[in-house]
Scaffold this motif. Sequence first.
Motif, PDB file in Angstrom:
ATOM      1  N   ALA A 251       0.832  -1.200   0.000  1.00  3.52           N
ATOM      2  CA  ALA A 251       0.000   0.000   0.000  1.00  3.52           C
ATOM      3  C   ALA A 251       0.870   1.255   0.000  1.00  3.52           C
ATOM      4  CB  ALA A 251      -0.928  -0.004   1.217  1.00  3.52           C
ATOM      5  N   GLU A 252       1.916   1.240   0.806  1.00  4.57           N
ATOM      6  CA  GLU A 252       2.803   2.405   0.869  1.00  4.57           C
ATOM      7  C   GLU A 252       3.473   2.656  -0.473  1.00  4.57           C
ATOM      8  OE1 GLU A 252       6.616   4.159   3.361  1.00  4.57           O
ATOM      9  OE2 GLU A 252       5.288   2.660   4.272  1.00  4.57           O
ATOM     10  N   GLU A 253       3.907   1.591  -1.118  1.00  2.00           N
ATOM     11  CA  GLU A 253       4.553   1.737  -2.426  1.00  2.00           C
ATOM     12  C   GLU A 253       3.591   2.343  -3.445  1.00  2.00           C
ATOM     13  OE1 GLU A 253       6.649  -1.101  -5.838  1.00  2.00           O
ATOM     14  OE2 GLU A 253       6.284  -1.895  -3.831  1.00  2.00           O
ATOM     15  N   ILE A 254       2.349   1.856  -3.457  1.00  2.00           N
ATOM     16  CA  ILE A 254       1.346   2.373  -4.391  1.00  2.00           C
ATOM     17  C   ILE A 254       1.028   3.837  -4.101  1.00  2.00           C
ATOM     18  CG2 ILE A 254      -1.090   2.173  -5.069  1.00  2.00           C
ATOM     19  CD1 ILE A 254      -0.778  -0.892  -4.612  1.00  2.00           C
ATOM     20  N   LEU A 255       0.882   4.154  -2.823  1.00  2.00           N
ATOM     21  CA  LEU A 255       0.566   5.528  -2.436  1.00  2.00           C
ATOM     22  C   LEU A 255       1.682   6.482  -2.849  1.00  2.00           C
ATOM     23  CD1 LEU A 255      -0.959   4.711   1.056  1.00  2.00           C
ATOM     24  CD2 LEU A 255      -2.185   5.888  -0.800  1.00  2.00           C
ATOM     25  N   ARG A 256       2.922   6.096  -2.621  1.00  2.00           N
ATOM     26  CA  ARG A 256       4.045   6.964  -3.007  1.00  2.00           C
ATOM     27  C   ARG A 256       4.085   7.142  -4.527  1.00  2.00           C
ATOM     28  NH1 ARG A 256       6.879   8.466   1.205  1.00  2.00           N
ATOM     29  NH2 ARG A 256       7.008   7.129   3.078  1.00  2.00           N
ATOM     30  N   ALA A 257       3.792   6.081  -5.263  1.00  2.00           N
ATOM     31  CA  ALA A 257       3.769   6.180  -6.732  1.00  2.00           C
ATOM     32  C   ALA A 257       2.657   7.117  -7.209  1.00  2.00           C
ATOM     33  CB  ALA A 257       3.587   4.791  -7.343  1.00  2.00           C
ATOM     34  N   ALA A 258       1.577   7.186  -6.421  1.00  2.00           N
ATOM     35  CA  ALA A 258       0.439   8.054  -6.772  1.00  2.00           C
ATOM     36  C   ALA A 258       0.626   9.480  -6.268  1.00  2.00           C
ATOM     37  CB  ALA A 258      -0.844   7.464  -6.202  1.00  2.00           C
ATOM     38  N   GLY A 259       1.708   9.729  -5.536  1.00  2.00           N
ATOM     39  CA  GLY A 259       1.941  11.067  -5.006  1.00  2.00           C
ATOM     40  C   GLY A 259       1.095  11.392  -3.800  1.00  2.00           C
ATOM     41  N   VAL A 260       0.688  10.340  -3.058  1.00  2.00           N
ATOM     42  CA  VAL A 260      -0.134  10.521  -1.854  1.00  2.00           C
ATOM     43  C   VAL A 260       0.677  10.077  -0.639  1.00  2.00           C
ATOM     44  CG1 VAL A 260      -2.242   9.819  -0.653  1.00  2.00           C
ATOM     45  CG2 VAL A 260      -2.264  10.129  -3.136  1.00  2.00           C
ATOM     46  N   PRO A 261       0.821  10.927   0.373  1.00  2.00           N
ATOM     47  CA  PRO A 261       1.566  10.520   1.576  1.00  2.00           C
ATOM     48  C   PRO A 261       0.915   9.299   2.231  1.00  2.00           C
ATOM     49  CG  PRO A 261       1.198  12.899   1.562  1.00  2.00           C
ATOM     50  CD  PRO A 261       0.383  12.333   0.444  1.00  2.00           C
ATOM     51  N   PRO A 262       1.678   8.264   2.570  1.00  2.00           N
ATOM     52  CA  PRO A 262       1.107   7.068   3.197  1.00  2.00           C
ATOM     53  C   PRO A 262       0.437   7.352   4.541  1.00  2.00           C
ATOM     54  CG  PRO A 262       3.311   6.621   2.360  1.00  2.00           C
ATOM     55  CD  PRO A 262       3.115   8.096   2.258  1.00  2.00           C
ATOM     56  N   THR A 263       0.804   8.468   5.178  1.00  2.00           N
ATOM     57  CA  THR A 263       0.198   8.811   6.471  1.00  2.00           C
ATOM     58  C   THR A 263      -1.091   9.622   6.310  1.00  2.00           C
ATOM     59  OG1 THR A 263       1.630  10.769   6.555  1.00  2.00           O
ATOM     60  CG2 THR A 263       2.394   8.780   7.686  1.00  2.00           C
ATOM     61  N   GLU A 264      -1.476   9.935   5.076  1.00  2.00           N
ATOM     62  CA  GLU A 264      -2.709  10.699   4.857  1.00  2.00           C
ATOM     63  C   GLU A 264      -3.923   9.835   5.186  1.00  2.00           C
ATOM     64  OE1 GLU A 264      -4.085  13.488   5.065  1.00  2.00           O
ATOM     65  OE2 GLU A 264      -3.062  14.433   3.347  1.00  2.00           O
ATOM     66  N   ARG A 265      -5.049  10.491   5.427  1.00  2.00           N
ATOM     67  CA  ARG A 265      -6.302   9.766   5.706  1.00  2.00           C
ATOM     68  C   ARG A 265      -7.286   9.946   4.557  1.00  2.00           C
ATOM     69  NH1 ARG A 265      -6.149   8.129  11.032  1.00  2.00           N
ATOM     70  NH2 ARG A 265      -4.633   9.260  12.317  1.00  2.00           N
ATOM     71  N   ALA A 266      -8.231   9.013   4.468  1.00  2.00           N
ATOM     72  CA  ALA A 266      -9.157   8.988   3.340  1.00  2.00           C
ATOM     73  C   ALA A 266      -9.922  10.296   3.177  1.00  2.00           C
ATOM     74  CB  ALA A 266     -10.146   7.829   3.499  1.00  2.00           C
ATOM     75  N   GLU A 267     -10.364  10.888   4.305  1.00  2.00           N
ATOM     76  CA  GLU A 267     -11.228  12.068   4.202  1.00  2.00           C
ATOM     77  C   GLU A 267     -10.518  13.303   3.657  1.00  2.00           C
ATOM     78  OE1 GLU A 267     -10.198  11.899   8.722  1.00  2.00           O
ATOM     79  OE2 GLU A 267     -10.655  10.468   7.114  1.00  2.00           O
ATOM     80  N   ARG A 268      -9.197  13.206   3.445  1.00  2.00           N
ATOM     81  CA  ARG A 268      -8.443  14.340   2.897  1.00  2.00           C
ATOM     82  C   ARG A 268      -8.290  14.259   1.374  1.00  2.00           C
ATOM     83  NH1 ARG A 268      -7.923  18.426   6.236  1.00  2.00           N
ATOM     84  NH2 ARG A 268      -6.098  19.065   5.018  1.00  2.00           N
ATOM     85  N   LEU A 269      -8.682  13.131   0.772  1.00  2.00           N
ATOM     86  CA  LEU A 269      -8.424  12.920  -0.658  1.00  2.00           C
ATOM     87  C   LEU A 269      -9.629  13.261  -1.518  1.00  2.00           C
ATOM     88  CD1 LEU A 269      -6.481   9.545  -0.778  1.00  2.00           C
ATOM     89  CD2 LEU A 269      -5.635  11.840  -0.274  1.00  2.00           C
ATOM     90  N   ASP A 270      -9.372  13.920  -2.656  1.00  2.00           N
ATOM     91  CA  ASP A 270     -10.448  14.123  -3.629  1.00  2.00           C
ATOM     92  C   ASP A 270     -10.490  12.923  -4.568  1.00  2.00           C
ATOM     93  OD1 ASP A 270      -8.340  14.452  -5.406  1.00  2.00           O
ATOM     94  OD2 ASP A 270      -8.639  16.617  -5.654  1.00  2.00           O
ATOM     95  N   ILE A 271     -11.473  12.928  -5.467  1.00  2.00           N
ATOM     96  CA  ILE A 271     -11.679  11.756  -6.324  1.00  2.00           C
ATOM     97  C   ILE A 271     -10.511  11.565  -7.293  1.00  2.00           C
ATOM     98  CG2 ILE A 271     -13.024  12.973  -8.090  1.00  2.00           C
ATOM     99  CD1 ILE A 271     -13.555   9.350  -6.751  1.00  2.00           C
ATOM    100  N   ALA A 272      -9.853  12.650  -7.672  1.00  2.00           N
ATOM    101  CA  ALA A 272      -8.694  12.527  -8.565  1.00  2.00           C
ATOM    102  C   ALA A 272      -7.557  11.774  -7.882  1.00  2.00           C
ATOM    103  CB  ALA A 272      -8.227  13.914  -9.008  1.00  2.00           C
ATOM    104  N   ALA A 273      -7.371  12.003  -6.572  1.00  2.00           N
ATOM    105  CA  ALA A 273      -6.331  11.288  -5.834  1.00  2.00           C
ATOM    106  C   ALA A 273      -6.655   9.801  -5.741  1.00  2.00           C
ATOM    107  CB  ALA A 273      -6.173  11.884  -4.437  1.00  2.00           C
ATOM    108  N   PHE A 274      -7.923   9.463  -5.505  1.00  2.00           N
ATOM    109  CA  PHE A 274      -8.305   8.049  -5.474  1.00  2.00           C
ATOM    110  C   PHE A 274      -8.058   7.397  -6.838  1.00  2.00           C
ATOM    111  CE2 PHE A 274     -11.057   9.385  -1.834  1.00  2.00           C
ATOM    112  CZ  PHE A 274     -10.539   8.519  -0.896  1.00  2.00           C
TER     113      PHE A 274
END
Length: 282
Positions: A251-274
Amino acid sequence: MTSQLLGPAEVRGIAAELGLRPTKKLGQNFVHDPNTVRRIVWAARLEPDDVVLEVGPGLGSLTLALLPAAAAVHAVEIDPALAERLPRTVAERAPELADRLLVTAADALRLRAADLTAPAPTVLVANLPYNVAVPVVLHLLAELPGLRRGLVMVQVEVAERLAARPGSRTYGAPSAKLAWFADARRAGPVPRAVFWPVPGVDSGLLAFERREPPPGPSREEVFAVVDAAFMHRRKALRGALADWAGSPAAAEEILRAAGVPPTERAERLDIAAFARIAAARR
């Protein structure tokens, strides 16, 4: 062209004729205030060539207000007795508009585009049953790509949730999923007193306008990420997406590849980030 709208006496009269007792199971709370349905039609910003999809027309209060403002109204009603009675109500109160009404006796959650005769609907305007409002809206936007915009009356908490932006306390999976299809906003409150029977919750209007979804992964792939992330919304995404990705490390590897901090929480992400997260897993 106009139609004679239903007031409290007419609503109760038709219900009595049908031997109808509104049920919570079907979410039956009928609008009996002409000013409210006029306001809904005004807020829907209908054009003369718009084709309206109305889910749960019930006794026809909103239907009668919609018919003069649209080219046609598809009324989808799950209750067979109500579906059968609606054309007669329109013929009695707006005979010159009766040919604009197209009634389909069906469950909106199972509705398919092929179930509706031409012309195809372009706008959703409805007083939605509280218990199925979210899945109905999401299903119809997925099934009917011709729906360009909508105005729906729902429980006020549902309106807040669907219109919520990332970072707000009410933002969740429904907010993110609707954002895949459309921009949504609150469009005003609706008082309890305009319904029969009077509901135990407040209602509100939600307006939305379709937009292009984020590029890349399919809706199913993106929604799988949304569901996994919000299932453990208090966890950081590295942990929340562990099962979906195969492990916390994956999960951490995928998140870093997507430019999303692994410590971020779901409620902070917009649909483009998902969408970026779903694409990074491929």
